[in-house]
Each structure stands twice: as C-alpha cells, then as structure tokens.
Design a protein around this motif. Structure first.
Motif, PDB file in Angstrom:
ATOM      1  N   LEU A   1     -13.832  42.118  15.295  1.00 31.18           N
ATOM      2  CA  LEU A   1     -13.109  41.212  16.177  1.00 31.18           C
ATOM      3  C   LEU A   1     -13.099  41.723  17.617  1.00 31.18           C
ATOM      4  N   PHE A   2     -12.846  43.013  17.785  1.00 31.46           N
ATOM      5  CA  PHE A   2     -12.766  43.565  19.138  1.00 31.46           C
ATOM      6  C   PHE A   2     -14.133  43.618  19.823  1.00 31.46           C
ATOM      7  N   VAL A   3     -15.143  44.123  19.116  1.00 30.00           N
ATOM      8  CA  VAL A   3     -16.444  44.387  19.724  1.00 30.00           C
ATOM      9  C   VAL A   3     -17.393  43.197  19.568  1.00 30.00           C
ATOM     10  N   GLY A   4     -17.477  42.655  18.358  1.00 30.47           N
ATOM     11  CA  GLY A   4     -18.424  41.570  18.110  1.00 30.47           C
ATOM     12  C   GLY A   4     -17.969  40.218  18.625  1.00 30.47           C
ATOM     13  N   LEU A   5     -16.673  39.919  18.483  1.00 33.95           N
ATOM     14  CA  LEU A   5     -16.155  38.607  18.868  1.00 33.95           C
ATOM     15  C   LEU A   5     -15.337  38.647  20.153  1.00 33.95           C
ATOM     16  N   HIS A   6     -15.193  39.826  20.753  1.00 33.10           N
ATOM     17  CA  HIS A   6     -14.511  40.004  22.039  1.00 33.10           C
ATOM     18  C   HIS A   6     -13.071  39.476  22.010  1.00 33.10           C
ATOM     19  N   VAL A   7     -12.377  39.713  20.911  1.00 35.21           N
ATOM     20  CA  VAL A   7     -10.984  39.316  20.788  1.00 35.21           C
ATOM     21  C   VAL A   7     -10.104  40.336  21.520  1.00 35.21           C
ATOM     22  N   SER A   8      -9.169  39.862  22.308  1.00 33.03           N
ATOM     23  CA  SER A   8      -8.272  40.762  23.034  1.00 33.03           C
ATOM     24  C   SER A   8      -7.197  41.293  22.092  1.00 33.03           C
ATOM     25  N   PRO A   9      -6.548  42.414  22.457  1.00 35.41           N
ATOM     26  CA  PRO A   9      -5.449  42.919  21.613  1.00 35.41           C
ATOM     27  C   PRO A   9      -4.341  41.893  21.408  1.00 35.41           C
ATOM     28  N   THR A  10      -4.052  41.101  22.444  1.00 32.45           N
ATOM     29  CA  THR A  10      -3.021  40.072  22.306  1.00 32.45           C
ATOM     30  C   THR A  10      -3.433  39.011  21.304  1.00 32.45           C
ATOM     31  N   ALA A  11      -4.678  38.522  21.409  1.00 28.62           N
ATOM     32  CA  ALA A  11      -5.167  37.521  20.464  1.00 28.62           C
ATOM     33  C   ALA A  11      -5.227  38.086  19.055  1.00 28.62           C
ATOM     34  N   PHE A  12      -5.584  39.372  18.936  1.00 29.04           N
ATOM     35  CA  PHE A  12      -5.605  40.021  17.625  1.00 29.04           C
ATOM     36  C   PHE A  12      -4.214  40.000  17.005  1.00 29.04           C
ATOM     37  N   GLY A  13      -3.203  40.311  17.793  1.00 23.43           N
ATOM     38  CA  GLY A  13      -1.836  40.286  17.294  1.00 23.43           C
ATOM     39  C   GLY A  13      -1.389  38.888  16.903  1.00 23.43           C
ATOM     40  N   VAL A  14      -1.799  37.876  17.673  1.00 26.03           N
ATOM     41  CA  VAL A  14      -1.444  36.497  17.345  1.00 26.03           C
ATOM     42  C   VAL A  14      -2.103  36.072  16.030  1.00 26.03           C
ATOM     43  N   ILE A  15      -3.380  36.437  15.839  1.00 30.84           N
ATOM     44  CA  ILE A  15      -4.071  36.124  14.582  1.00 30.84           C
ATOM     45  C   ILE A  15      -3.341  36.751  13.411  1.00 30.84           C
ATOM     46  N   MET A  16      -2.962  38.019  13.569  1.00 34.18           N
ATOM     47  CA  MET A  16      -2.219  38.699  12.508  1.00 34.18           C
ATOM     48  C   MET A  16      -0.866  38.037  12.266  1.00 34.18           C
ATOM     49  N   GLY A  17      -0.209  37.605  13.344  1.00 38.67           N
ATOM     50  CA  GLY A  17       1.095  36.960  13.206  1.00 38.67           C
ATOM     51  C   GLY A  17       1.010  35.626  12.486  1.00 38.67           C
ATOM     52  N   ILE A  18      -0.019  34.830  12.781  1.00 34.30           N
ATOM     53  CA  ILE A  18      -0.203  33.556  12.085  1.00 34.30           C
ATOM     54  C   ILE A  18      -0.510  33.805  10.614  1.00 34.30           C
ATOM     55  N   GLY A  19      -1.308  34.823  10.350  1.00 35.96           N
ATOM     56  CA  GLY A  19      -1.546  35.193   8.962  1.00 35.96           C
ATOM     57  C   GLY A  19      -0.263  35.573   8.256  1.00 35.96           C
ATOM     58  N   GLY A  20       0.619  36.281   8.960  1.00 33.61           N
ATOM     59  CA  GLY A  20       1.910  36.641   8.386  1.00 33.61           C
ATOM     60  C   GLY A  20       2.768  35.426   8.082  1.00 33.61           C
ATOM     61  N   ALA A  21       2.656  34.378   8.905  1.00 38.52           N
ATOM     62  CA  ALA A  21       3.398  33.145   8.627  1.00 38.52           C
ATOM     63  C   ALA A  21       2.913  32.501   7.328  1.00 38.52           C
ATOM     64  N   GLY A  22       1.606  32.541   7.087  1.00 39.23           N
ATOM     65  CA  GLY A  22       1.079  32.047   5.816  1.00 39.23           C
ATOM     66  C   GLY A  22       1.591  32.865   4.645  1.00 39.23           C
ATOM     67  N   SER A  23       1.670  34.169   4.843  1.00 40.33           N
ATOM     68  CA  SER A  23       2.201  35.042   3.801  1.00 40.33           C
ATOM     69  C   SER A  23       3.660  34.709   3.506  1.00 40.33           C
ATOM     70  N   LEU A  24       4.444  34.415   4.540  1.00 40.11           N
ATOM     71  CA  LEU A  24       5.841  34.036   4.349  1.00 40.11           C
ATOM     72  C   LEU A  24       5.951  32.771   3.505  1.00 40.11           C
ATOM     73  N   ALA A  25       5.146  31.762   3.832  1.00 42.57           N
ATOM     74  CA  ALA A  25       5.186  30.515   3.071  1.00 42.57           C
ATOM     75  C   ALA A  25       4.805  30.752   1.615  1.00 42.57           C
ATOM     76  N   GLY A  26       3.814  31.603   1.384  1.00 40.77           N
ATOM     77  CA  GLY A  26       3.412  31.910   0.019  1.00 40.77           C
ATOM     78  C   GLY A  26       4.504  32.599  -0.765  1.00 40.77           C
ATOM     79  N   ALA A  27       5.220  33.509  -0.108  1.00 42.59           N
ATOM     80  CA  ALA A  27       6.309  34.213  -0.783  1.00 42.59           C
ATOM     81  C   ALA A  27       7.454  33.265  -1.130  1.00 42.59           C
ATOM     82  N   LEU A  28       7.780  32.360  -0.204  1.00 43.56           N
ATOM     83  CA  LEU A  28       8.878  31.430  -0.442  1.00 43.56           C
ATOM     84  C   LEU A  28       8.561  30.431  -1.556  1.00 43.56           C
ATOM     85  N   LEU A  29       7.309  30.014  -1.625  1.00 48.43           N
ATOM     86  CA  LEU A  29       6.925  28.972  -2.582  1.00 48.43           C
ATOM     87  C   LEU A  29       6.385  29.528  -3.888  1.00 48.43           C
ATOM     88  N   ALA A  30       6.231  30.849  -3.987  1.00 45.80           N
ATOM     89  CA  ALA A  30       5.619  31.448  -5.180  1.00 45.80           C
ATOM     90  C   ALA A  30       6.313  31.046  -6.475  1.00 45.80           C
TER      91      ALA A  30
END
Length: 407
Positions: free
Chosen positions: A234-263
């Motif tokens: 992500l950093f080298v090949g796709l030129h993702v910034s640290p901020t965008a990397f954190g946002v991607i991880m945060g959105i993934g965490g939101a999906g994880s939250l929904a999965g935990a609530l609905l499990a």
C-alpha cells in the motif's frame, strides 16, 4: 475484562498503523528487512504458545495478563525514546517485535481461558460477541487515532498512545475481583511437557476442533504471507499515505464491529457451522481488489470497502468458533490449537520474503490469496458444515482421554 481488552486493542491498532509507517517510510526498510520483522513478530506463536497455555492452566490468569501488559508497555516505550535520542534502527524494531509477540501470546492464552471463569458456558457466545463488538470499536478508533497521531506528532511518538493503553489494560485487569478456581497443589500436578502433549493429542483426536484448527492454520498461513507485505504494498506500490492507511484500517474496523454485533443473530438464523464457513469463504474473495488495485482514491475506497466486508464475516465467524474452542478445550488444549494455528506464521513470513525475491510483491500476495481457498474446502467436507448449535461441553458428557485425572 471487556474494558481491558478494548484499551489494549485500541493502542495496538495505533501500532498497526505506526510500526509499518516507521519501518517503510522513515527507516526505509528493504523487502528482506520487512520479511524479517514479520518473521520475528510471529515467531513467538510457534515457540511460546504451548508453554503459555500450560502455565495458564496451572496458575492464576490475572497476574499473567497484568505482567504481559506491563512488559509490552516497557518494550514499546523504548522506540520513542530511541527516536528522540536519534539512535533508532531496524534492529530495535526486531527486538520490540519479539517482545510484543511474546506478551500477546501470554496475555491471549490467559484471557481466552479467563472468560469462561467469568461467564457461564451457555452465555459464552453472547459474551464473545459483545467482547468482539467492543474490541472492534476500539480497533477502528485506534486505527483512525493512529493515522491522526502519526500526522500530528510523528510516527515514533504516536506509539506512546499504545504504551498508555497497555498501562490502562493492566490497571483494569488488576481491578477484576472475580475469584479463580484454586490450582492443584504442585506435588499433584503432572509435568508441563505432559500437559503440552495431552493438549496436542486432544486437538488431533477431537474431530470438530481438528477441522477448525486445520482450516484456521491454513488460512493463517495464507494471510501471514499477505500481511508480511500488505502495508508495504500500500505504501510503496499504491502510494497510500499514512492518513489514508489509517482510514482504510478504520473502515475495516467498522465492518468488524458490525460483524461482532450481528454474529449471534447470523448464527441463530443460518447455523453456527455455515457462519464459520462463510467467514472463511469471504477472505480469498476479498483479496481480489488488492491484487488488481492501482494508485488513486477510487482504489483506496474499494480496498476499504472490501476490507470491511472481509472483517465483517471474519469477526462473525470468529465470534462463533472462539466459544466453540472455549467449550471443548481446556487452556492447554486452546494453547495447542493456537500453536498449530499461528505456529506456521513465522514460516509464512520467511516464505513471503523468498517469494518476493523471486516473483515480486504482487505475485506473492496472489499466492497468499490462493492458499486461503484450501480451508474453505476442508470445512465444506467436515462435521462443521452440519453444526447448527453450540455443542454440549465435554464435562457434561464423556470425558476425553486428555482430561482423565483432571479432577
């Protein structure tokens, strides 16, 4: 316990953003150094998990969790100190990665065995779901906080948030006052080696656990190959910034939250086994956008969306198979399953390093994704497919050979 796990995970999520950024963008680590860092971080899974599980079976779990948290905090604090002094190098990251891996195993082995002490067996799935939901919130918040902290105070100093989280986790565990079962007297205990051996034998002989662990270990190997170079790509090949990397991880965490609530609702509607299988099946499909992605905002949005879907089903699946292991396994048996599941990750990191030298980063990621198809096949032709409800704990039926004499 929920608050403690949330505190620890929120800080660890900061490190998930900060450490790859520090290695790749500030220390300019090579692909070989990235693979070495991943290998050392995963090595404790192969070496420490079995003894940690056996010790968790013999001794009070709360002191083990507290000690692990304090040790992790001390190790992480050395990184901003070294950066401030201008002496931080990749070698120190190697050492910290090993220590963090050990403390994570010790804390995890004690925590997974401590929850059944606090919760009745029939409430375990709900408790794991709520714990997963709270942890997902912490993980998502930590990822976004990590991105913000990296931009605001620098990569190394952002790790102080993780140090603080471990200290808070230790304090919260210390405040738990639920008494634990009294361990057997020292003279009446079996040898540590025997406990480890019986744990391995039980995992190999229990059809349901054997299948789940076989699938988890294969999935873990494939994911470990990909995770070795995921952030690097992500950093080298796709030129993702640290901020965008954190946002991607945060959105993934939101999906994880929904999965935990609905499990629990998903498992009650389609059954425990299908929920576990779908969680495994989504993982290789979710890797396709990563393999096709290029630089740009549209691809970053696609990666965030697919990560959210992947973590939704991964968390729902985990909230189903985790209580299954807690019901069917004692601590030393859970440690055996952890070792089989995660013990191959150091080999996966080493294999990823070799594959990158021969094939490149994107082809290595593709191999890791292809390996994730194997566990789906294993589960489809196993007793897990027909599992609808949580099984009865072994103590209420027949006592497995591994538990003979446990009383």
């Amino acid at each position: 316990m929920v608050a403690s796990e949330c505190a620890s995970l929120s800080g660890s999520a900061v490190s998930t953003v900060a450490l790859p950024t520090l290695a790749v963008l500030e220390l300019h680590a090579s692909t070989t150094q990235i693979a070495t860092l991943a290998f050392l971080g995963q090595l404790p899974n192969a070496v420490v998990a079995l003894p940690a599980g056996a010790l968790s079976d013999r001794h009070a779990k709360r002191p083990q969790m507290i000690t692990a948290d304090l040790t992790a905090a001390a190790a992480l604090s050395t990184i901003p100190a070294a950066a401030f002094a201008g002496v931080l190098g990749i070698g120190q990251l190697y050492a910290v990665a090993v220590i963090l891996g050990i403390t994570k195993i010790v804390h995890g082995a004690a925590a997974i065995s401590y929850l059944p002490v606090l919760v009745e067996p029939h409430l375990l799935q709900g408790a794991n779901s709520r714990l997963g939901a709270a942890s997902s919130v912490a993980d998502s918040a930590g990822s976004n906080a990590g991105a913000a902290l990296v931009g605001a105070v620098g990569t190394a100093r952002s790790l102080l948030a993780d140090v603080l989280s471990y200290l808070i986790s230790a304090l919260l565990v210390w405040r738990i006052r639920t008494p634990e079962p009294v361990a057997a007297p020292a003279e009446g205990r079996r040898s540590l080696v025997r406990d480890i051996w019986e744990g391995l034998r039980y995992v190999a002989g229990q059809p349901m656990i054997r299948t789940v662990i076989g699938a988890l270990s294969t999935l873990s190997f494939g994911l470990a190959i990909m995770n070795t170079y995921w952030a690097y790509h992500l950093f080298v090949g796709l030129h993702v910034s640290p901020t965008a990397f954190g946002v991607i991880m945060g959105i993934g965490g939101a999906g994880s939250l929904a999965g935990a609530l609905l499990a629990p609702r998903i498992a009650s509607r389609i059954g425990l086994g299908p929920t576990i299988i779908i969680g495994f099946a989504v993982s290789p499909l979710a890797q396709v956008p990563l393999l096709l992605a290029g630089p740009g905002l549209r691809w970053q949005i696609a990666l965030a969306g697919t990560l959210a879907v992947q973590l939704f089903w991964a968390t729902a699946s985990g909230a189903s198979q985790r209580p299954l292991r807690q019901i069917l396994c004692e601590p030393r048996m859970q440690a055996a399953s952890t070792t089989v599941t995660a013990g191959a990750r150091p080999l996966a990191a080493a294999a990823a390093g070799a594959l990158v030298l021969c094939l490149g980063v994107r082809s290595t990621l593709a191999i890791g994704a292809a390996l994730q198809i194997v566990p789906v096949i294993l589960l489809l032709f196993s007793p897990v497919r027909a599992l609808r409800d949580m099984p009865v704990p072994p103590s209420r039926t027949a006592v497995p050979r591994a538990r003979e004499g446990a009383a």
